[in-house]
Write a protein that holds these residues in place. Structure first.
Motif, PDB file in Angstrom:
ATOM      1  N   GLY A 146       0.790  -1.222   0.000  1.00  0.00           N
ATOM      2  CA  GLY A 146       0.000   0.000   0.000  1.00  0.00           C
ATOM      3  C   GLY A 146       0.822   1.271   0.000  1.00  0.00           C
ATOM      4  N   SER A 147       2.141   1.146  -0.085  1.00  0.00           N
ATOM      5  CA  SER A 147       3.023   2.308   0.034  1.00  0.00           C
ATOM      6  C   SER A 147       3.189   3.093  -1.253  1.00  0.00           C
ATOM      7  N   GLY A 148       2.908   2.460  -2.385  1.00  0.00           N
ATOM      8  CA  GLY A 148       3.162   3.098  -3.671  1.00  0.00           C
ATOM      9  C   GLY A 148       4.599   2.964  -4.132  1.00  0.00           C
ATOM     10  N   VAL A 149       5.441   2.298  -3.335  1.00  0.00           N
ATOM     11  CA  VAL A 149       6.843   2.076  -3.700  1.00  0.00           C
ATOM     12  C   VAL A 149       6.957   0.718  -4.393  1.00  0.00           C
ATOM     13  N   PRO A 150       7.617   0.657  -5.553  1.00  0.00           N
ATOM     14  CA  PRO A 150       7.825  -0.650  -6.199  1.00  0.00           C
ATOM     15  C   PRO A 150       8.560  -1.593  -5.244  1.00  0.00           C
ATOM     16  N   SER A 151       7.958  -2.740  -4.975  1.00  0.00           N
ATOM     17  CA  SER A 151       8.508  -3.621  -3.943  1.00  0.00           C
ATOM     18  C   SER A 151       8.491  -5.081  -4.370  1.00  0.00           C
ATOM     19  N   LEU A 152       9.504  -5.795  -3.906  1.00  0.00           N
ATOM     20  CA  LEU A 152       9.578  -7.255  -4.016  1.00  0.00           C
ATOM     21  C   LEU A 152       9.358  -7.835  -2.627  1.00  0.00           C
ATOM     22  N   ILE A 153       8.538  -8.854  -2.517  1.00  0.00           N
ATOM     23  CA  ILE A 153       8.374  -9.559  -1.252  1.00  0.00           C
ATOM     24  C   ILE A 153       8.772 -11.002  -1.509  1.00  0.00           C
ATOM     25  N   VAL A 154       9.886 -11.405  -0.924  1.00  0.00           N
ATOM     26  CA  VAL A 154      10.475 -12.707  -1.217  1.00  0.00           C
ATOM     27  C   VAL A 154      10.387 -13.609   0.013  1.00  0.00           C
ATOM     28  N   HIS A 155       9.606 -14.676  -0.102  1.00  0.00           N
ATOM     29  CA  HIS A 155       9.415 -15.616   1.000  1.00  0.00           C
ATOM     30  C   HIS A 155      10.468 -16.718   0.940  1.00  0.00           C
ATOM     31  N   VAL A 205      18.541 -11.367  -5.751  1.00  0.00           N
ATOM     32  CA  VAL A 205      19.207 -10.339  -6.553  1.00  0.00           C
ATOM     33  C   VAL A 205      18.773 -10.443  -8.014  1.00  0.00           C
ATOM     34  N   GLU A 206      18.611 -11.652  -8.499  1.00  0.00           N
ATOM     35  CA  GLU A 206      18.127 -11.826  -9.872  1.00  0.00           C
ATOM     36  C   GLU A 206      16.761 -11.172 -10.047  1.00  0.00           C
ATOM     37  N   LEU A 207      15.889 -11.339  -9.076  1.00  0.00           N
ATOM     38  CA  LEU A 207      14.574 -10.699  -9.130  1.00  0.00           C
ATOM     39  C   LEU A 207      14.703  -9.182  -9.081  1.00  0.00           C
ATOM     40  N   TYR A 214       8.801  -6.613  -9.841  1.00  0.00           N
ATOM     41  CA  TYR A 214       8.357  -5.841  -8.672  1.00  0.00           C
ATOM     42  C   TYR A 214       6.831  -5.846  -8.533  1.00  0.00           C
ATOM     43  N   ASN A 215       6.389  -5.447  -7.346  1.00  0.00           N
ATOM     44  CA  ASN A 215       4.972  -5.444  -6.981  1.00  0.00           C
ATOM     45  C   ASN A 215       4.376  -6.846  -7.081  1.00  0.00           C
ATOM     46  N   GLN A 216       5.192  -7.813  -6.677  1.00  0.00           N
ATOM     47  CA  GLN A 216       4.775  -9.209  -6.664  1.00  0.00           C
ATOM     48  C   GLN A 216       5.379  -9.910  -5.450  1.00  0.00           C
ATOM     49  N   ASN A 217       4.773 -11.059  -5.110  1.00  0.00           N
ATOM     50  CA  ASN A 217       5.349 -11.971  -4.128  1.00  0.00           C
ATOM     51  C   ASN A 217       6.077 -13.087  -4.864  1.00  0.00           C
TER      52      ASN A 217
END
Length: 318
Positions: A146-155, A205-207, A214-217
């Motif tokens: 919800g931040s509006g910042v391009p983000s990666l979430i890596v589990h 790092v590849e991601l 970005y903007n994905q899990n």
């Protein structure tokens, strides 16, 4: 990505991320509170700039993020401090990213998934955390989204590897390397995932290098699920370990928790040793390519070697 900031660079996954980024020619800012440990780890790395600071102090994070393209959030806190510090830390990261128009790559675990009946958990699996710590991790994820910042979430599954000292498998290896009687947390017969930190860093790092990731899990699995019995067999055959290994059960941890706050907080996560969450890497494989998978025998040997070098005072050279 020409320049990156790694928050939590003195930890296990932070160390692997800094090394992977530098090996790919990326300029890296290594940030954590431990100035001496940062110097020990990175003083010979020409691509690494060391900046000591506090990830909970906004001006420290903003200053460290100046000129970076991606902020890797690899900060960890002791379990008793999660509720207070993780929400504050994610705010610091978001503010710094907005200030410098940087992206965020979050190192996440599997807690937000909660108990799962699936054979393998994919990125579309509904997250229904039933633990306090799982709910905190899900709140962090939602804050980024919800931040509006391009983000990666890596589990990632449980970690092990050089410098990864706040992990379940480290509880076993720290005594193995000294050839003392060791502890193994959980049922020896239950197959769980442990990911080598350098594999996790390669995939992450590849991601981070790809705009469309970005903007994905993303789920990054280990080499394969492995039982405690199989790990002990590796230690016997590959490391020549001959001492006994004690099993640490949930009941034992609950008892110790009466006296130790950390162990008391650990009790609720013991479900993962009984009913593990196993990650699917099919999305990564379909879009990015093969998931890095170091065999456990190789990863454990490298980890033990690093620990031996550290005991001799030259762990930064490994």
């Amino acid at each position: 990505m020409k320049k990156a900031l790694v928050l939590g660079a003195s930890g296990g996954i932070g160390y692997a991320l800094v090394r992977e980024l530098a090996d790919r020619g990326v300029e890296v800012v290594a940030f954590s509170r431990g100035k001496e440990k940062l110097h020990a780890l990175y003083q010979h790395q020409t691509k690494v700039t060391i900046i000591p600071g506090d990830a909970l102090v906004e001006k420290d994070v903003i200053a460290a993020a100046d000129g970076v393209d991606v902020i890797f959030h690899a900060v960890s806190f002791p379990y008793p401090e999660w509720e207070e510090k993780h929400p504050l830390c994610i705010e610091m990261v978001v503010h710094a990213a907005k200030k410098h128009q940087a992206k965020i790559a979050l190192v996440d675990n599997i807690y937000a998934y909660g108990r799962q009946s699936h054979v393998e958990v994919n990125e579309e699996t509904k997250k229904e955390p039933h633990t306090k710590k799982g709910k905190i991790r899900l709140a962090m994820e939602n804050r980024l989204k919800g931040s509006g910042v391009p983000s990666l979430i890596v589990h990632l599954p449980d970690l092990y590897g050089p410098n990864a000292e706040n992990t379940m498998l480290h509880e076993t290896l720290k005594n193995v390397v000294q050839h003392k009687t060791a502890n193994f947390v959980g049922d020896l017969k239950v197959a769980r995932e442990f990911i080598f930190t350098f594999d996790a860093a390669k995939a992450m790092v590849e991601l981070a290098l790809r705009e469309d990731s970005y903007n994905q899990n993303w789920n990054i699995p280990s080499a394969h699920p492995i039982t405690g019995e199989e790990i002990i067999d590796i230690l016997r055959k590959e490391a020549g370990y001959t001492k006994s290994i004690r099993t640490v059960s949930k009941t034992m941890i609950r008892f110790i928790g009466i006296f130790q706050p950390f162990m008391r907080e650990m009790v609720e996560m013991m479900y993962l040793t009984e009913d593990p969450v196993i990650l699917s890497g099919k999305k990564y494989e379909a879009i990015i390519g093969p998931v890095p998978r170091t065999p456990y025998s190789e990863g454990i040997q490298k980890t033990l070697h690093w620990m031996q070098q550290k005991m001799q005072g030259n762990f930064y050279r490994v």
